[in-house]
Design an enzyme around this catalytic site. Sequence first.
Site, PDB file in Angstrom:
ATOM      1  N   ARG A   1     -10.742  25.213  21.207  1.00  0.00           N
ATOM      2  CA  ARG A   1      -9.508  24.553  21.622  1.00  0.00           C
ATOM      3  C   ARG A   1      -8.485  24.747  20.507  1.00  0.00           C
ATOM      4  O   ARG A   1      -8.804  24.513  19.326  1.00  0.00           O
ATOM      5  CB  ARG A   1      -9.770  23.054  21.839  1.00  0.00           C
ATOM      6  CG  ARG A   1      -8.517  22.201  22.005  1.00  0.00           C
ATOM      7  CD  ARG A   1      -7.949  22.311  23.382  1.00  0.00           C
ATOM      8  NE  ARG A   1      -6.713  21.520  23.535  1.00  0.00           N
ATOM      9  CZ  ARG A   1      -5.760  21.822  24.414  1.00  0.00           C
ATOM     10  NH1 ARG A   1      -5.863  22.860  25.214  1.00  0.00           N
ATOM     11  NH2 ARG A   1      -4.675  21.089  24.500  1.00  0.00           N
ATOM     12  N   VAL A   2      -7.288  25.197  20.865  1.00  0.00           N
ATOM     13  CA  VAL A   2      -6.176  25.246  19.914  1.00  0.00           C
ATOM     14  C   VAL A   2      -5.239  24.128  20.331  1.00  0.00           C
ATOM     15  O   VAL A   2      -4.539  24.228  21.349  1.00  0.00           O
ATOM     16  CB  VAL A   2      -5.480  26.622  19.956  1.00  0.00           C
ATOM     17  CG1 VAL A   2      -4.232  26.614  19.086  1.00  0.00           C
ATOM     18  CG2 VAL A   2      -6.450  27.719  19.494  1.00  0.00           C
TER      19      VAL A   2
ATOM     20  N   SER B   1      -2.201  21.389  19.728  1.00  0.00           N
ATOM     21  CA  SER B   1      -0.990  21.093  18.967  1.00  0.00           C
ATOM     22  C   SER B   1      -0.840  19.582  18.828  1.00  0.00           C
ATOM     23  O   SER B   1      -1.023  18.835  19.802  1.00  0.00           O
ATOM     24  CB  SER B   1       0.244  21.647  19.681  1.00  0.00           C
ATOM     25  OG  SER B   1       0.157  23.036  19.804  1.00  0.00           O
TER      26      SER B   1
ATOM     27  N   GLY C   1       5.250  17.867  19.074  1.00  0.00           N
ATOM     28  CA  GLY C   1       6.360  17.965  20.024  1.00  0.00           C
ATOM     29  C   GLY C   1       6.701  19.394  20.418  1.00  0.00           C
ATOM     30  O   GLY C   1       7.867  19.742  20.532  1.00  0.00           O
ATOM     31  N   ARG C   2       5.664  20.204  20.648  1.00  0.00           N
ATOM     32  CA  ARG C   2       5.876  21.643  20.905  1.00  0.00           C
ATOM     33  C   ARG C   2       6.755  22.261  19.824  1.00  0.00           C
ATOM     34  O   ARG C   2       7.605  23.102  20.085  1.00  0.00           O
ATOM     35  CB  ARG C   2       6.465  21.898  22.306  1.00  0.00           C
ATOM     36  CG  ARG C   2       5.502  21.537  23.444  1.00  0.00           C
ATOM     37  CD  ARG C   2       5.818  22.246  24.754  1.00  0.00           C
ATOM     38  NE  ARG C   2       7.115  21.910  25.282  1.00  0.00           N
ATOM     39  CZ  ARG C   2       7.351  20.887  26.116  1.00  0.00           C
ATOM     40  NH1 ARG C   2       6.342  20.125  26.529  1.00  0.00           N
ATOM     41  NH2 ARG C   2       8.559  20.642  26.532  1.00  0.00           N
TER      42      ARG C   2
ATOM     43  N   ASP D   1       9.727  25.726  24.291  1.00  0.00           N
ATOM     44  CA  ASP D   1       8.473  25.642  23.527  1.00  0.00           C
ATOM     45  C   ASP D   1       8.694  26.374  22.216  1.00  0.00           C
ATOM     46  O   ASP D   1       8.814  27.603  22.198  1.00  0.00           O
ATOM     47  CB  ASP D   1       7.323  26.273  24.328  1.00  0.00           C
ATOM     48  CG  ASP D   1       5.964  26.028  23.691  1.00  0.00           C
ATOM     49  OD1 ASP D   1       5.918  25.701  22.485  1.00  0.00           O
ATOM     50  OD2 ASP D   1       4.950  26.161  24.401  1.00  0.00           O
TER      51      ASP D   1
ATOM     52  N   ARG E   1       6.708  26.513  19.588  1.00  0.00           N
ATOM     53  CA  ARG E   1       5.487  26.663  18.794  1.00  0.00           C
ATOM     54  C   ARG E   1       5.223  28.108  18.369  1.00  0.00           C
ATOM     55  O   ARG E   1       5.712  29.051  18.963  1.00  0.00           O
ATOM     56  CB  ARG E   1       4.275  26.151  19.581  1.00  0.00           C
ATOM     57  CG  ARG E   1       4.199  24.646  19.565  1.00  0.00           C
ATOM     58  CD  ARG E   1       3.066  24.154  20.413  1.00  0.00           C
ATOM     59  NE  ARG E   1       3.301  24.435  21.825  1.00  0.00           N
ATOM     60  CZ  ARG E   1       2.436  24.117  22.779  1.00  0.00           C
ATOM     61  NH1 ARG E   1       1.315  23.534  22.476  1.00  0.00           N
ATOM     62  NH2 ARG E   1       2.734  24.382  24.042  1.00  0.00           N
TER      63      ARG E   1
ATOM     64  N   THR F   1      -7.880  25.839  27.799  1.00  0.00           N
ATOM     65  CA  THR F   1      -6.430  25.704  27.934  1.00  0.00           C
ATOM     66  C   THR F   1      -6.024  25.909  29.388  1.00  0.00           C
ATOM     67  O   THR F   1      -6.751  26.542  30.153  1.00  0.00           O
ATOM     68  CB  THR F   1      -5.691  26.732  27.049  1.00  0.00           C
ATOM     69  OG1 THR F   1      -4.287  26.490  27.119  1.00  0.00           O
ATOM     70  CG2 THR F   1      -5.953  28.162  27.496  1.00  0.00           C
TER      71      THR F   1
HETATM   72  N1  LIG Z   1       9.161  18.479  23.122  1.00  0.00           N
HETATM   73  C1  LIG Z   1       8.205  17.857  23.809  1.00  0.00           C
HETATM   74  N2  LIG Z   1       6.939  18.003  23.399  1.00  0.00           N
HETATM   75  C2  LIG Z   1       5.973  17.397  24.108  1.00  0.00           C
HETATM   76  C3  LIG Z   1       6.245  16.609  25.242  1.00  0.00           C
HETATM   77  N3  LIG Z   1       5.077  16.127  25.717  1.00  0.00           N
HETATM   78  C4  LIG Z   1       4.109  16.623  24.901  1.00  0.00           C
HETATM   79  N4  LIG Z   1       4.646  17.379  23.935  1.00  0.00           N
HETATM   80  C5  LIG Z   1       3.987  18.172  22.898  1.00  0.00           C
HETATM   81  O1  LIG Z   1       3.431  19.285  23.540  1.00  0.00           O
HETATM   82  C6  LIG Z   1       2.325  19.758  22.797  1.00  0.00           C
HETATM   83  C7  LIG Z   1       1.172  19.951  23.769  1.00  0.00           C
HETATM   84  O2  LIG Z   1       1.622  20.827  24.729  1.00  0.00           O
HETATM   85  P1  LIG Z   1       0.957  21.031  26.143  1.00  0.00           P
HETATM   86  O3  LIG Z   1       1.907  21.861  26.947  1.00  0.00           O
HETATM   87  O4  LIG Z   1       0.467  19.735  26.686  1.00  0.00           O
HETATM   88  O5  LIG Z   1      -0.320  21.801  25.870  1.00  0.00           O
HETATM   89  P2  LIG Z   1      -0.474  23.323  25.644  1.00  0.00           P
HETATM   90  O6  LIG Z   1      -1.111  23.414  24.324  1.00  0.00           O
HETATM   91  O7  LIG Z   1       0.786  24.074  25.807  1.00  0.00           O
HETATM   92  O8  LIG Z   1      -1.379  23.746  26.863  1.00  0.00           O
HETATM   93  P3  LIG Z   1      -2.881  23.352  27.085  1.00  0.00           P
HETATM   94  O9  LIG Z   1      -3.670  24.226  26.171  1.00  0.00           O
HETATM   95  O10 LIG Z   1      -3.139  23.619  28.498  1.00  0.00           O
HETATM   96  O11 LIG Z   1      -3.020  21.895  26.740  1.00  0.00           O
HETATM   97  C8  LIG Z   1       2.083  18.762  21.706  1.00  0.00           C
HETATM   98  O12 LIG Z   1       2.651  19.292  20.509  1.00  0.00           O
HETATM   99  C9  LIG Z   1       2.867  17.532  22.166  1.00  0.00           C
HETATM  100  O13 LIG Z   1       3.354  16.773  21.078  1.00  0.00           O
HETATM  101  C10 LIG Z   1       7.605  16.470  25.642  1.00  0.00           C
HETATM  102  O14 LIG Z   1       7.950  15.836  26.641  1.00  0.00           O
HETATM  103  N5  LIG Z   1       8.541  17.108  24.887  1.00  0.00           N
END
Ligand SMILES: Nc1nc2c(ncn2[C@@H]2O[C@H](COP(=O)(O)OP(=O)(O)OP(=O)(O)O)[C@@H](O)[C@H]2O)c(=O)[nH]1
Length: 214
Positions: free
Chosen positions: A56-57, A59, A100-101, A133, A135, A156
């Site tokens: 799992r990666v 954030s 927060g992405r 996003d 990241r 993911t």
């Molecule tokens: N900017 C922003 N960041 C968010 C929000 N909700 C969650 N996050 C951040 O989004 C990140 C997680 O992103 P996700 O899209 O849930 O997961 P993912 O890693 O892209 O995808 P998965 O691997 O499927 O979980 C974390 O850093 C959270 O802090 C939001 O409404 N706005």
Amino acid sequence: MPVTANEELLDYATSCALPTPWAQFTLHAFVEHATGKEHLAMTLGDIGDGEPVLARVHSECLTGDVLFSQRCDCGAQLEGALRKIAAEGRGILLYLRQEGRGIGLVNKMRAYRLQEAGVDTVEANLQLGFHADARNYTLCQPMFAQFGITRLRLMTNNPRKIDALEKLGIEVAERVPLLVNRNAFNNSYLNTKEAKLGHLMTPLAEAVAEDGEL
Ligand SMILES: Nc1nc2c(ncn2[C@@H]2O[C@H](COP(=O)(O)OP(=O)(O)OP(=O)(O)O)[C@@H](O)[C@H]2O)c(=O)[nH]1
Ligand SMILES: [Zn+2]
């Protein structure tokens, strides 16, 4: 003496045992040179044998991972991933400090306020002047290399994460869905992730049968 994982990007700092409700993991700390941020890996079992590793990666999401927020699925995904690794007795979770992405906690809270006023999670980031996003997964390469890992079975729903890792030379041999904790508070957030960020939110039949996931 700290072991250097990648001289340019980060140092491997130290490790310790980390007992959890599901297994006793080893917790490893890395320090990123550019920011001083402390990124983490939790490992279990023999992960350096060349076989694809359940991974799992993740954030950072302080609100979801620590404060039990139901606005997102992060906390449930974190727990779900650790449970799956424990059940197999082998795997790794990278905990990346890109809250927060990638826009940070305060800006994520600002984005939440905009969402309370009616915009979705992507539009909120754009209104604040950020990418949808922000990241970057570059650090994953030296972090996985530290453990001799080149092939993953990645937990993911995010195809962009898979693309980013493969561009770094990390093979994603299998995608393992991680569909957990859809609720009244995060339903439209999850729908937006599917519609605008490309997340794969349809459960695989075998995963439902196995885990009773959503
Ligand atoms: N900017 C922003 N960041 C968010 C929000 N909700 C969650 N996050 C951040 O989004 C990140 C997680 O992103 P996700 O899209 O849930 O997961 P993912 O890693 O892209 O995808 P998965 O691997 O499927 O979980 C974390 O850093 C959270 O802090 C939001 O409404 N706005
Ligand atoms: Zn979250």
